[in-house]
Design a protein around this motif. Structure first.
Motif, PDB file in Angstrom:
ATOM      1  N   ASN A 159       0.824  -1.210   0.000  1.00  0.00           N
ATOM      2  CA  ASN A 159       0.000   0.000   0.000  1.00  0.00           C
ATOM      3  C   ASN A 159       0.859   1.261   0.000  1.00  0.00           C
ATOM      4  N   THR A 160       1.981   1.202   0.709  1.00  0.00           N
ATOM      5  CA  THR A 160       2.905   2.340   0.702  1.00  0.00           C
ATOM      6  C   THR A 160       3.441   2.565  -0.702  1.00  0.00           C
ATOM      7  N   TYR A 161       3.777   1.484  -1.367  1.00  0.00           N
ATOM      8  CA  TYR A 161       4.278   1.583  -2.737  1.00  0.00           C
ATOM      9  C   TYR A 161       3.224   2.216  -3.649  1.00  0.00           C
ATOM     10  N   LEU A 162       1.979   1.811  -3.489  1.00  0.00           N
ATOM     11  CA  LEU A 162       0.900   2.388  -4.287  1.00  0.00           C
ATOM     12  C   LEU A 162       0.742   3.888  -4.016  1.00  0.00           C
ATOM     13  N   LEU A 163       0.845   4.280  -2.747  1.00  0.00           N
ATOM     14  CA  LEU A 163       0.724   5.700  -2.405  1.00  0.00           C
ATOM     15  C   LEU A 163       1.897   6.519  -2.949  1.00  0.00           C
ATOM     16  N   ILE A 164       3.099   5.976  -2.845  1.00  0.00           N
ATOM     17  CA  ILE A 164       4.272   6.677  -3.388  1.00  0.00           C
ATOM     18  C   ILE A 164       4.137   6.822  -4.900  1.00  0.00           C
ATOM     19  N   THR A 165       3.714   5.757  -5.561  1.00  0.00           N
ATOM     20  CA  THR A 165       3.526   5.806  -7.015  1.00  0.00           C
ATOM     21  C   THR A 165       2.486   6.855  -7.385  1.00  0.00           C
ATOM     22  N   ARG A 166       1.398   6.909  -6.641  1.00  0.00           N
ATOM     23  CA  ARG A 166       0.356   7.895  -6.917  1.00  0.00           C
ATOM     24  C   ARG A 166       0.894   9.314  -6.704  1.00  0.00           C
ATOM     25  N   ALA A 167       1.652   9.516  -5.642  1.00  0.00           N
ATOM     26  CA  ALA A 167       2.240  10.840  -5.383  1.00  0.00           C
ATOM     27  C   ALA A 167       3.158  11.250  -6.529  1.00  0.00           C
ATOM     28  N   LEU A 168       3.929  10.308  -7.040  1.00  0.00           N
ATOM     29  CA  LEU A 168       4.811  10.607  -8.173  1.00  0.00           C
ATOM     30  C   LEU A 168       3.994  10.924  -9.424  1.00  0.00           C
ATOM     31  N   ASP A 169       2.916  10.189  -9.617  1.00  0.00           N
ATOM     32  CA  ASP A 169       2.064  10.445 -10.781  1.00  0.00           C
ATOM     33  C   ASP A 169       1.410  11.826 -10.719  1.00  0.00           C
ATOM     34  N   TYR A 170       1.020  12.253  -9.524  1.00  0.00           N
ATOM     35  CA  TYR A 170       0.351  13.542  -9.365  1.00  0.00           C
ATOM     36  C   TYR A 170       1.309  14.726  -9.290  1.00  0.00           C
ATOM     37  N   PHE A 171       2.569  14.475  -8.995  1.00  0.00           N
ATOM     38  CA  PHE A 171       3.528  15.564  -8.782  1.00  0.00           C
ATOM     39  C   PHE A 171       3.698  16.390 -10.056  1.00  0.00           C
ATOM     40  N   ASP A 172       3.462  17.670  -9.935  1.00  0.00           N
ATOM     41  CA  ASP A 172       3.621  18.602 -11.048  1.00  0.00           C
ATOM     42  C   ASP A 172       4.123  19.926 -10.479  1.00  0.00           C
ATOM     43  N   PRO A 173       5.443  20.111 -10.473  1.00  0.00           N
ATOM     44  CA  PRO A 173       5.990  21.322  -9.841  1.00  0.00           C
ATOM     45  C   PRO A 173       5.555  22.618 -10.517  1.00  0.00           C
ATOM     46  N   ALA A 174       5.116  22.541 -11.760  1.00  0.00           N
ATOM     47  CA  ALA A 174       4.732  23.756 -12.485  1.00  0.00           C
ATOM     48  C   ALA A 174       3.231  24.039 -12.436  1.00  0.00           C
ATOM     49  N   LYS A 175       2.481  23.211 -11.756  1.00  0.00           N
ATOM     50  CA  LYS A 175       1.020  23.346 -11.746  1.00  0.00           C
ATOM     51  C   LYS A 175       0.570  24.723 -11.259  1.00  0.00           C
ATOM     52  N   ASP A 176       1.153  25.205 -10.175  1.00  0.00           N
ATOM     53  CA  ASP A 176       0.744  26.493  -9.618  1.00  0.00           C
ATOM     54  C   ASP A 176       1.307  27.684 -10.390  1.00  0.00           C
ATOM     55  N   CYS A 177       2.094  27.405 -11.418  1.00  0.00           N
ATOM     56  CA  CYS A 177       2.689  28.468 -12.247  1.00  0.00           C
ATOM     57  C   CYS A 177       2.206  28.352 -13.690  1.00  0.00           C
TER      58      CYS A 177
END
Length: 144
Positions: free
Chosen positions: A43-61
């Motif tokens: 489950n931790t692996y799934l959460l980390i993978t999801r966090a990586l998939d959602y990560f977008d450093p430019a989203k707020d810019c």
């Protein structure tokens, strides 16, 4: 994986047409999976993978990566591996270009390695030399 295992059969040269391990690669993957499952919760692996998939450093810019990285004050080191599918070199080069657009100090290297995403876990002298040289340079600059 193809270089290391190819299509080598495990325990003979004939297909058994069963559901047990027949190829060396299956044996390796099963062993690694069982070992991994003893010290890492799926489950931790799934959460980390999801966090990586959602990560977008430019989203707020509004998608502008250079703007998103504009507040960085530290020097940056990016090292990518040619066969890494999770963090491909193209993404690292985008970060490098965004940092350079902001006139930030960045060092980049791409290592041709056959180990995919796990390449940074391997004992690769090129990788270790790059990291050591970078930290040595930073230490010398701090000592001035």
């Amino acid at each position: 994986m193809a270089e290391k295992f190819g299509r080598q059969l495990r325990g003979g040269e004939h297909y058994r047409f069963g559901f047990d391990v027949e190829f060396e690669i299956e044996s390796y993957l099963r062993y690694q999976g069982e070992k991994f499952s003893t010290y890492f919760d799926a489950n931790t692996y799934l959460l980390i993978t999801r966090a990586l998939d959602y990560f977008d450093p430019a989203k707020d810019c509004q998608g502008d990566l250079a703007a998103a990285l504009s507040s960085i004050r530290a020097q940056s080191l990016l090292i990518s591996f040619s066969t890494d599918w999770r963090f491909p070199p193209e993404r690292s080069r985008e970060i490098v270009e965004a940092l350079l657009a902001q006139k930030k100090s960045v060092t980049y290297a791409e290592i041709d390695a056959p180990h995919g995403h796990d390449a940074f876990l391997m004992d690769d002298p090129r990788y270790h030399h790059l990291v050591a040289a970078y930290f040595d340079r930073i230490a010398q600059e701090c000592a001035k």
